[in-house]
Motif scaffolding. Structure first.
Motif, mmCIF file in Angstrom:
data_model
loop_
_atom_site.group_PDB
_atom_site.id
_atom_site.type_symbol
_atom_site.label_atom_id
_atom_site.label_comp_id
_atom_site.label_asym_id
_atom_site.label_seq_id
_atom_site.Cartn_x
_atom_site.Cartn_y
_atom_site.Cartn_z
ATOM 1 N N SER A 206 0.848 -1.193 0.000
ATOM 2 C CA SER A 206 0.000 0.000 0.000
ATOM 3 C C SER A 206 0.882 1.240 0.000
ATOM 4 O O SER A 206 1.978 1.246 0.524
ATOM 5 C CB SER A 206 -0.896 0.005 1.214
ATOM 6 O OG SER A 206 -0.128 0.310 2.346
ATOM 7 N N TRP A 247 -4.375 -6.715 3.771
ATOM 8 C CA TRP A 247 -4.344 -5.333 4.270
ATOM 9 C C TRP A 247 -3.145 -4.554 3.757
ATOM 10 O O TRP A 247 -3.097 -3.340 3.869
ATOM 11 C CB TRP A 247 -4.368 -5.319 5.809
ATOM 12 C CG TRP A 247 -3.536 -6.410 6.392
ATOM 13 C CD1 TRP A 247 -2.197 -6.408 6.562
ATOM 14 C CD2 TRP A 247 -4.001 -7.693 6.819
ATOM 15 N NE1 TRP A 247 -1.786 -7.612 7.072
ATOM 16 C CE2 TRP A 247 -2.867 -8.418 7.252
ATOM 17 C CE3 TRP A 247 -5.266 -8.302 6.879
ATOM 18 C CZ2 TRP A 247 -2.958 -9.726 7.735
ATOM 19 C CZ3 TRP A 247 -5.345 -9.590 7.361
ATOM 20 C CH2 TRP A 247 -4.209 -10.286 7.785
ATOM 21 N N LYS A 363 -7.869 -10.605 12.490
ATOM 22 C CA LYS A 363 -7.486 -9.563 11.543
ATOM 23 C C LYS A 363 -8.131 -9.803 10.170
ATOM 24 O O LYS A 363 -8.560 -8.875 9.503
ATOM 25 C CB LYS A 363 -5.957 -9.560 11.405
ATOM 26 C CG LYS A 363 -5.379 -8.202 11.095
ATOM 27 C CD LYS A 363 -3.878 -8.203 11.283
ATOM 28 C CE LYS A 363 -3.248 -7.017 10.566
ATOM 29 N NZ LYS A 363 -1.800 -7.020 10.575
ATOM 30 N N TRP A 367 -10.860 -7.412 8.381
ATOM 31 C CA TRP A 367 -10.588 -6.891 7.044
ATOM 32 C C TRP A 367 -11.727 -7.245 6.096
ATOM 33 O O TRP A 367 -12.168 -6.433 5.296
ATOM 34 C CB TRP A 367 -9.258 -7.453 6.524
ATOM 35 C CG TRP A 367 -8.827 -6.807 5.246
ATOM 36 C CD1 TRP A 367 -8.106 -5.655 5.111
ATOM 37 C CD2 TRP A 367 -9.113 -7.258 3.919
ATOM 38 N NE1 TRP A 367 -7.920 -5.361 3.787
ATOM 39 C CE2 TRP A 367 -8.531 -6.321 3.031
ATOM 40 C CE3 TRP A 367 -9.799 -8.337 3.384
ATOM 41 C CZ2 TRP A 367 -8.612 -6.433 1.646
ATOM 42 C CZ3 TRP A 367 -9.890 -8.458 2.004
ATOM 43 C CH2 TRP A 367 -9.307 -7.522 1.153
#
Ligand SMILES: Nc1ncnc2c1ncn2[C@@H]1O[C@H](COP(=O)(O)OP(=O)(O)OP(=O)(O)O)[C@@H](O)[C@H]1O
Ligand SMILES: [Mg+2]
Length: 372
Positions: A206, A247, A363, A367
């Protein structure tokens, strides 16, 4: 006469140089190189007919232009040849042996993938039935994402390209973006085709986590490639990405995936079929339901390791001194086996623990709720 010839050659030289510059500014190095070489040859002709005081100057320019042209031309040529080799090496000609039956559970993921791969082949398909061209498989490590993509390649006679993102970036640093763009054009040329990009998180981190220039270019190429074949309605190119760190993916990339499929840890029924797959052919004096109960929280990869551990323990026990056999003795040796016992699995369970903890599982579901 000499003057006219001189004038014409000057004009030609001018034209070649202009074309060379234009090609170079567009990044067409090979074409630019050819124009430079031609310009060099013209300068040489000029040198022969020029007055002595200018001849030297023309000879000098001629060799400079020719050198420059040859360098640009061959680097580009070499790059291209290397890229072609590399793309060809991503082409999976020998279809992987993985079939849908080798994958336990994951019925929904299998169904979606099969449908995505089959639909484009149906000619009589109304317009409102849209083809899925991009699929993201995400989930904890060792749950069957790579297996699913490999089984897809076996489904139809599609050309299958497999690129492991981490390898691409590290080995071909700097060249990666060019390679990606050749990959997309080759896939489109060879369609119907499937591009499988494994560990896509390493290729497209990202933006917020600080992306370097080369990764940014690579990401740009992927986005462009995906836009390209989704815009071409009749293109039969499917892009499958897989990651265990969704993520980390770039938002722009994420939003381009039409389907995001969660590949979870196996539930009891899936675990049962994964045990059956990995114990195929082995005799069992063990209650499979017991194994299923004990393996809660284990991934497919963990279960495969459990089975392997139990089997090799049994083989070792039945064939003492196996590792000391000479190559001559090995030829006539026949391996003894016996059905697997609960004790074989006891030591496997002791040794192999689930590789995914509850916290990281959370997690994934967080997400999923937010993005998928
Ligand atoms: N659903 C499954 N059925 C049968 N075997 C499985 C399954 N899931 C995983 N395995 C076993 O685990 C191995 C690893 O699976 P795979 O490579 O598909 O995991 P992955 O989800 O791609 O993991 P990673 O996120 O680490 O890349 C397989 O080769 C297979 O032996
Ligand atoms: Mg994988």
């Amino acid at each position: 006469m000499g003057e006219i010839r001189h004038y014409i050659l000057r004009q030609q030289l001018q034209k070649e140089l202009e074309s060379a510059h234009a090609a170079e500014s567009k990044g067409n190095d090979k074409e630019a190189g050819e124009h430079y070489v031609k310009a060099g040859a013209i300068a040489r002709k000029l040198a022969y007919i020029a007055p002595r005081e200018h001849a030297e100057e023309f000879f000098h320019s001629a060799s400079q232009l020719e050198n420059k042209g040859n360098v640009i031309r061959t680097t580009e040529g070499r790059d291209r040849a290397e890229n072609t080799d590399l793309i060809d090496s991503m082409l999976v000609t020998q279809k992987p042996a993985t079939s849908w039956d080798d994958i336990g559970g994951l019925e929904e993921a299998k169904h979606t993938l099969k449908e995505a791969i089959i639909l484009p082949f149906i000619k009589a398909r109304p317009d409102f039935v849209k083809i899925t061209k991009s699929i993201l498989l995400y989930g904890p490590p060792g749950t069957g994402k790579t297996l699913l993509a490999k089984a897809s390649s076996n489904t139809l006679n599609a050309t299958f390209f497999e690129a492991k993102a981490s390898g691409l970036l590290s080995k071909y640093f700097g060249e990666s973006s060019k390679i990606i763009s050749s990959l997309f054009s080759k896939a489109s040329e060879k369609q119907p085709s499937v591009i499988f990009m494994d560990e896509i998180d390493s290729l497209a981190p990202s933006r917020s986590s600080g992306i370097d220039e080369s990764s940014r270019r690579v990401l740009g190429e992927i986005l462009e490639g995906m836009d390209g074949f989704s815009a071409r309605k009749d293109d039969k190119v499917i892009f499958i990405g897989a990651t265990n760190k969704p993520w980390d993916l770039d938002d722009a990339l994420l939003s381009r995936f039409q389907r995001k499929i969660y590949v979870p840890l196996p539930g009891p029924e899936a675990r049962r079929s994964i045990f059956e797959i990995h114990l195929r052919g082995a005799g069992l004096n063990v209650n499979i339901s017991d194994l299923v109960k004990r393996s809660e929280g284990y991934s497919g990869r963990d279960i495969a390791a459990l089975c392997q551990h139990a089997i090799s323990g049994m083989v070792k026990e039945e064939n003492p001194g196996l590792e000391d056999l000479t190559s001559k003795q090995l030829e006539s040796f026949s391996l003894k086996t016996r059905p697997l016992l609960p004790s074989d699995f006891d030591s496997a369970f002791e040794k192999i623990k689930p590789s995914c903890d509850a916290k990281s599982l959370e997690k994934y579901s967080e997400w999923e709720n937010e993005f998928a």
